[in-house]
Motif scaffolding. Structure first.
Motif, PDB file in Angstrom:
ATOM      1  N   GLN A 101       0.817  -1.210   0.000  1.00  0.00           N
ATOM      2  CA  GLN A 101       0.000   0.000   0.000  1.00  0.00           C
ATOM      3  C   GLN A 101       0.859   1.273   0.000  1.00  0.00           C
ATOM      4  N   MET A 102       2.159   1.112   0.028  1.00  0.00           N
ATOM      5  CA  MET A 102       3.067   2.265   0.074  1.00  0.00           C
ATOM      6  C   MET A 102       3.180   2.937  -1.293  1.00  0.00           C
ATOM      7  N   SER A 103       3.493   4.204  -1.275  1.00  0.00           N
ATOM      8  CA  SER A 103       3.721   4.942  -2.522  1.00  0.00           C
ATOM      9  C   SER A 103       5.077   4.550  -3.094  1.00  0.00           C
ATOM     10  N   ALA A 128      11.818   0.375  -7.297  1.00  0.00           N
ATOM     11  CA  ALA A 128      10.579   0.766  -6.609  1.00  0.00           C
ATOM     12  C   ALA A 128       9.414   0.780  -7.584  1.00  0.00           C
ATOM     13  N   GLY A 129       9.657   1.264  -8.790  1.00  0.00           N
ATOM     14  CA  GLY A 129       8.607   1.285  -9.805  1.00  0.00           C
ATOM     15  C   GLY A 129       8.168  -0.113 -10.204  1.00  0.00           C
ATOM     16  N   THR A 130       9.126  -1.042 -10.253  1.00  0.00           N
ATOM     17  CA  THR A 130       8.800  -2.431 -10.566  1.00  0.00           C
ATOM     18  C   THR A 130       7.887  -3.013  -9.498  1.00  0.00           C
ATOM     19  N   PHE A 131       8.237  -2.761  -8.245  1.00  0.00           N
ATOM     20  CA  PHE A 131       7.436  -3.275  -7.130  1.00  0.00           C
ATOM     21  C   PHE A 131       6.008  -2.737  -7.181  1.00  0.00           C
ATOM     22  N   THR A 132       5.853  -1.434  -7.271  1.00  0.00           N
ATOM     23  CA  THR A 132       4.510  -0.846  -7.233  1.00  0.00           C
ATOM     24  C   THR A 132       3.704  -1.198  -8.480  1.00  0.00           C
ATOM     25  N   THR A 133       4.378  -1.455  -9.590  1.00  0.00           N
ATOM     26  CA  THR A 133       3.676  -1.870 -10.806  1.00  0.00           C
ATOM     27  C   THR A 133       3.155  -3.299 -10.665  1.00  0.00           C
ATOM     28  N   LEU A 134       3.976  -4.178 -10.128  1.00  0.00           N
ATOM     29  CA  LEU A 134       3.543  -5.566  -9.908  1.00  0.00           C
ATOM     30  C   LEU A 134       2.371  -5.628  -8.933  1.00  0.00           C
ATOM     31  N   VAL A 135       2.437  -4.800  -7.907  1.00  0.00           N
ATOM     32  CA  VAL A 135       1.400  -4.794  -6.877  1.00  0.00           C
ATOM     33  C   VAL A 135       0.017  -4.506  -7.467  1.00  0.00           C
ATOM     34  N   LYS A 136      -0.022  -3.707  -8.512  1.00  0.00           N
ATOM     35  CA  LYS A 136      -1.306  -3.335  -9.120  1.00  0.00           C
ATOM     36  C   LYS A 136      -2.044  -4.545  -9.691  1.00  0.00           C
TER      37      LYS A 136
END
Length: 211
Positions: A101-103, A128-136
């Motif tokens: 849920q982190m930015s 960080a972008g890879t992580f938040t993209t996968l999370v979606k």
């Protein structure tokens, strides 16, 4: 440190690649040619293979692992991806159990702390972008995790319907029969199955043929 050094250089096709994987048969090996066959021939898309290795979808040779095959079941794919992300970014979730849920900015800062200067600012941005993209594309809800656990572990009712309920049998799976003064033992290797009908058929056949 449990932070994968694999990362994407472009995020725009990530969700589409994951969706395309679900719609295709698992390959013998996940290769650049396979990606091109899915419609992703850009050099930026090739980094997806390394990310899938970090998620334990494929091994070091690109051969699909169990998690990859489970991911093809669209009823559980989002939960499977979440499990892969939790494993790959274990230290991040140790710091914050709701890391998903982190930015992107917060993820980057946490990664910077965890890596202790191991990566450049540009690489940390991509990680960080890879992580938040996968999370979606993942489902971290408790309901999804519990449903996934139920799929991989037989429940108590299924265990109660196993062979012990159907027929007395020794723990070693051996059965003794007698013909006149001759005694012989039959070792039974039970098949791995969560379907009680398999055991019903097995012991019915044994009763008919052995008495």
């Amino acid at each position: 440190m449990s932070l994968p050094n694999a990362y994407l250089t472009s995020f725009k096709n990530t969700g589409d690649i994951l969706t395309a994987m679900q719609g295709a048969q698992a390959p013998d090996r996940f290769t650049t040619k396979f990606l091109e066959g899915l419609g992703f021939g850009s050099s930026n898309d090739r980094a997806m293979a390394n990310v899938l290795k970090a998620l334990q979808f494929i091994d070091e040779n690109g051969v699909p692992m169990r998690r990859y095959h489970e991911y093809l079941d669209q009823t559980q794919s989002a939960a499977i991806l979440a499990a892969g992300i939790r494993d790959a970014y274990e230290d991040l979730f140790r710091i914050n159990k709701n890391a998903h849920q982190m930015s992107t900015s917060d993820v980057k800062n946490k990664m910077k702390t965890l890596s202790e200067g191991q990566f450049t600012d540009r690489v940390l941005t991509q990680m960080a972008g890879t992580f938040t993209t996968l999370v979606k594309s993942a489902d971290f809800s408790p309901d999804a995790a519990q449903a996934q656990e139920r799929r991989t572990q037989p429940d108590a009712q299924e265990r109660d319907q196993g062979p012990d309920r159907m027929e007395p049998i020794s723990p070693a799976g051996a059965r003794e029969s007698r013909i006149g003064d001759l005694v012989y033992n039959i070792n039974i290797h039970l098949p791995e199955s969560r379907d009680p009908a398999v055991y019903n058929a097995l012991f019915k056949s044994l009763r008919e043929h052995l008495g």
